[in-house]
Scaffold this motif. Structure first.
Motif, PDB file in Angstrom:
ATOM      1  N   LEU A   9     -38.780   5.092  10.124  1.00  0.00           N
ATOM      2  CA  LEU A   9     -39.641   5.559  11.212  1.00  0.00           C
ATOM      3  C   LEU A   9     -39.828   4.476  12.266  1.00  0.00           C
ATOM      4  O   LEU A   9     -39.856   4.768  13.471  1.00  0.00           O
ATOM      5  N   ALA A  10     -39.952   3.230  11.827  1.00  0.00           N
ATOM      6  CA  ALA A  10     -40.077   2.126  12.779  1.00  0.00           C
ATOM      7  C   ALA A  10     -38.811   2.007  13.621  1.00  0.00           C
ATOM      8  O   ALA A  10     -38.860   1.798  14.838  1.00  0.00           O
ATOM      9  N   LEU A  11     -37.679   2.160  12.980  1.00  0.00           N
ATOM     10  CA  LEU A  11     -36.388   2.103  13.663  1.00  0.00           C
ATOM     11  C   LEU A  11     -36.268   3.228  14.690  1.00  0.00           C
ATOM     12  O   LEU A  11     -35.881   3.010  15.853  1.00  0.00           O
ATOM     13  N   LEU A  12     -36.639   4.434  14.295  1.00  0.00           N
ATOM     14  CA  LEU A  12     -36.544   5.599  15.170  1.00  0.00           C
ATOM     15  C   LEU A  12     -37.515   5.497  16.342  1.00  0.00           C
ATOM     16  O   LEU A  12     -37.191   5.897  17.472  1.00  0.00           O
ATOM     17  N   HIS A  13     -38.698   4.968  16.076  1.00  0.00           N
ATOM     18  CA  HIS A  13     -39.683   4.810  17.152  1.00  0.00           C
ATOM     19  C   HIS A  13     -39.170   3.850  18.224  1.00  0.00           C
ATOM     20  O   HIS A  13     -39.310   4.115  19.433  1.00  0.00           O
ATOM     21  N   LEU A  14     -38.584   2.756  17.808  1.00  0.00           N
ATOM     22  CA  LEU A  14     -38.067   1.789  18.773  1.00  0.00           C
ATOM     23  C   LEU A  14     -36.922   2.390  19.594  1.00  0.00           C
ATOM     24  O   LEU A  14     -36.822   2.181  20.807  1.00  0.00           O
ATOM     25  N   GLU A  15     -36.069   3.161  18.943  1.00  0.00           N
ATOM     26  CA  GLU A  15     -34.979   3.833  19.668  1.00  0.00           C
ATOM     27  C   GLU A  15     -35.546   4.850  20.646  1.00  0.00           C
ATOM     28  O   GLU A  15     -35.100   4.941  21.798  1.00  0.00           O
ATOM     29  N   ARG A  16     -36.535   5.599  20.214  1.00  0.00           N
ATOM     30  CA  ARG A  16     -37.118   6.643  21.055  1.00  0.00           C
ATOM     31  C   ARG A  16     -37.789   6.059  22.288  1.00  0.00           C
ATOM     32  O   ARG A  16     -37.801   6.683  23.364  1.00  0.00           O
ATOM     33  N   THR A  17     -38.340   4.871  22.157  1.00  0.00           N
ATOM     34  CA  THR A  17     -39.045   4.237  23.279  1.00  0.00           C
ATOM     35  C   THR A  17     -38.123   3.388  24.142  1.00  0.00           C
ATOM     36  O   THR A  17     -38.585   2.617  24.984  1.00  0.00           O
ATOM     37  N   GLY A  18     -36.809   3.515  23.923  1.00  0.00           N
ATOM     38  CA  GLY A  18     -35.845   2.913  24.842  1.00  0.00           C
ATOM     39  C   GLY A  18     -35.370   1.517  24.529  1.00  0.00           C
ATOM     40  O   GLY A  18     -34.730   0.877  25.368  1.00  0.00           O
ATOM     41  N   HIS A  19     -35.634   1.022  23.343  1.00  0.00           N
ATOM     42  CA  HIS A  19     -35.189  -0.322  22.974  1.00  0.00           C
ATOM     43  C   HIS A  19     -33.699  -0.321  22.619  1.00  0.00           C
ATOM     44  O   HIS A  19     -33.212   0.584  21.936  1.00  0.00           O
ATOM     45  N   GLY A  20     -32.995  -1.334  23.059  1.00  0.00           N
ATOM     46  CA  GLY A  20     -31.592  -1.502  22.695  1.00  0.00           C
ATOM     47  C   GLY A  20     -31.453  -2.174  21.348  1.00  0.00           C
ATOM     48  O   GLY A  20     -32.440  -2.589  20.721  1.00  0.00           O
ATOM     49  N   THR A  21     -30.209  -2.318  20.916  1.00  0.00           N
ATOM     50  CA  THR A  21     -29.945  -2.861  19.586  1.00  0.00           C
ATOM     51  C   THR A  21     -30.533  -4.261  19.404  1.00  0.00           C
ATOM     52  O   THR A  21     -31.180  -4.549  18.394  1.00  0.00           O
TER      53      THR A  21
ATOM     54  N   LEU B 220     -28.790   6.408   8.449  1.00  0.00           N
ATOM     55  CA  LEU B 220     -29.863   7.337   8.787  1.00  0.00           C
ATOM     56  C   LEU B 220     -29.311   8.573   9.497  1.00  0.00           C
ATOM     57  O   LEU B 220     -29.728   9.706   9.212  1.00  0.00           O
ATOM     58  N   ASN B 221     -28.369   8.362  10.403  1.00  0.00           N
ATOM     59  CA  ASN B 221     -27.758   9.495  11.103  1.00  0.00           C
ATOM     60  C   ASN B 221     -27.111  10.454  10.114  1.00  0.00           C
ATOM     61  O   ASN B 221     -27.199  11.680  10.253  1.00  0.00           O
ATOM     62  N   GLN B 222     -26.462   9.882   9.124  1.00  0.00           N
ATOM     63  CA  GLN B 222     -25.795  10.708   8.121  1.00  0.00           C
ATOM     64  C   GLN B 222     -26.805  11.522   7.319  1.00  0.00           C
ATOM     65  O   GLN B 222     -26.595  12.712   7.054  1.00  0.00           O
ATOM     66  N   ARG B 223     -27.907  10.898   6.935  1.00  0.00           N
ATOM     67  CA  ARG B 223     -28.923  11.613   6.154  1.00  0.00           C
ATOM     68  C   ARG B 223     -29.590  12.721   6.977  1.00  0.00           C
ATOM     69  O   ARG B 223     -29.945  13.767   6.435  1.00  0.00           O
ATOM     70  N   LEU B 224     -29.765  12.478   8.265  1.00  0.00           N
ATOM     71  CA  LEU B 224     -30.399  13.473   9.133  1.00  0.00           C
ATOM     72  C   LEU B 224     -29.414  14.523   9.636  1.00  0.00           C
ATOM     73  O   LEU B 224     -29.823  15.544  10.193  1.00  0.00           O
ATOM     74  N   GLY B 225     -28.118  14.271   9.466  1.00  0.00           N
ATOM     75  CA  GLY B 225     -27.117  15.219   9.906  1.00  0.00           C
ATOM     76  C   GLY B 225     -26.930  15.270  11.405  1.00  0.00           C
ATOM     77  O   GLY B 225     -26.673  16.331  11.980  1.00  0.00           O
ATOM     78  N   VAL B 226     -27.041  14.102  12.065  1.00  0.00           N
ATOM     79  CA  VAL B 226     -26.885  14.027  13.523  1.00  0.00           C
ATOM     80  C   VAL B 226     -25.757  13.057  13.869  1.00  0.00           C
ATOM     81  O   VAL B 226     -25.406  12.185  13.068  1.00  0.00           O
ATOM     82  N   PRO B 227     -25.178  13.161  15.077  1.00  0.00           N
ATOM     83  CA  PRO B 227     -23.999  12.345  15.407  1.00  0.00           C
ATOM     84  C   PRO B 227     -24.312  10.936  15.876  1.00  0.00           C
ATOM     85  O   PRO B 227     -23.436  10.067  15.837  1.00  0.00           O
ATOM     86  N   ASN B 228     -25.542  10.693  16.353  1.00  0.00           N
ATOM     87  CA  ASN B 228     -25.828   9.371  16.902  1.00  0.00           C
ATOM     88  C   ASN B 228     -27.317   9.065  16.824  1.00  0.00           C
ATOM     89  O   ASN B 228     -28.135   9.930  16.483  1.00  0.00           O
ATOM     90  N   ARG B 229     -27.659   7.839  17.154  1.00  0.00           N
ATOM     91  CA  ARG B 229     -29.046   7.369  17.016  1.00  0.00           C
ATOM     92  C   ARG B 229     -29.994   8.033  18.001  1.00  0.00           C
ATOM     93  O   ARG B 229     -31.165   8.260  17.685  1.00  0.00           O
ATOM     94  N   LYS B 230     -29.505   8.363  19.188  1.00  0.00           N
ATOM     95  CA  LYS B 230     -30.353   9.062  20.154  1.00  0.00           C
ATOM     96  C   LYS B 230     -30.768  10.427  19.614  1.00  0.00           C
ATOM     97  O   LYS B 230     -31.932  10.829  19.713  1.00  0.00           O
ATOM     98  N   SER B 231     -29.806  11.139  19.041  1.00  0.00           N
ATOM     99  CA  SER B 231     -30.107  12.440  18.447  1.00  0.00           C
ATOM    100  C   SER B 231     -31.066  12.293  17.269  1.00  0.00           C
ATOM    101  O   SER B 231     -31.939  13.142  17.058  1.00  0.00           O
TER     102      SER B 231
END
Length: 261
Positions: A206-218, A239-250
């Protein structure tokens, strides 16, 4: 669970019902009980009771989530004839539903007869609803934050044509809006729990996803989490694989849609 029990109005005019001194209190009590529901069976019972308190004979609630066209989720709570929903799903009427389209663009409750039917399919859908207890209906959107697509819509119905158009709608609108929002929050909380369990989402995810959602780069994410860029990329891949999405933005968008972040 203790709650105010109501019975259908037995053709009593809506204006007479909503003018009653106890209308607001009974409706409010019925709405508040929804948040305490433990499962779908219980919440449907409470939905039926709240609808009756407000003067409706039938009710249906739809929670809809769309994530960039990659994920769609429709969940139904039916305090009405289930054949209506089965036929709706069989014909895959989601994209043609004028009531749902209204809920996606507006927040004000409205009588269904005020929503224009612009296509033959939309008219067929309205005719089907009429057949199964929604000859007159009130459409009550439950919008979410502007950054997500999820939306809920409550439909309150009467088998009597013109019932909701005949007067007394004001108090019902207030109570119905509260009920729609309560049902929407109940569904989102359930979807959130389902996704966490299904995908094994952790607090670190969730911490990882929050940072991505708020526009932080790698690099910024790596710095915030005190790790390396390679580790961040690796974690996103898993994480992308577990969620079934193609990329981190999704992944981040999906997490926001389902209320995880």
């Amino acid at each position: 669970m203790a709650f105010t029990s109501c019975r259908p109005s037995e053709a009593k005019p809506l204006a007479s019902l909503t003018a009653g001194a106890d209308y607001a209190g009974r409706a409010s009590s019925a709405v508040q009980s929804v948040a305490e529901a433990h499962d779908e069976v219980e919440v449907v019972e409470l939905l039926a009771n709240a609808a009756a308190c407000m003067g409706a004979e039938s009710a249906a609630f739809v929670s809809f989530v769309r994530d960039d066209g990659l994920h769609e989720s429709f969940r139904f709570l039916l305090a009405c004839d289930a054949v209506w929903c089965h036929e709706y799903q069989r014909r895959a009427w989601y994209s043609d539903d004028a009531w749902l389209q209204y809920a996606q663009r507006h927040s004000e409750p409205v009588v269904a007869s005020a929503i224009p039917l612009r296509t033959r399919k939309q008219q067929e859908l309205a005719d089907l609803a009429h057949t199964y207890g929604f000859a007159s209906a009130v459409i009550v959107p439950a919008p979410a934050a502007a950054s997500v697509s999820r939306v809920g819509v409550l439909c309150l119905g009467s088998s009597s044509s013109g019932y909701f158009e005949s007067g007394g709608l004001g108090p019902l609108r207030v109570a119905a809006r509260a009920l729609s929002m309560e049902l929407h929050e109940w569904w989102i909380a359930r979807l959130k729990r389902e996704m966490i369990i299904k995908a094994g989402v952790t607090a670190e995810d969730l911490a990882l996803l929050h940072l991505e959602r708020t526009g932080h780069g790698t690099k910024a994410i790596a710095s915030s989490l005190n790790t390396t860029a390679a580790a961040v990329n690796s974690r996103f891949q898993r994480l992308n694989q577990r969620l079934g999405v193609p990329n981190r933005k999704s992944a981040a968008t999906l997490a926001a849609e389902y209320g995880l972040i």
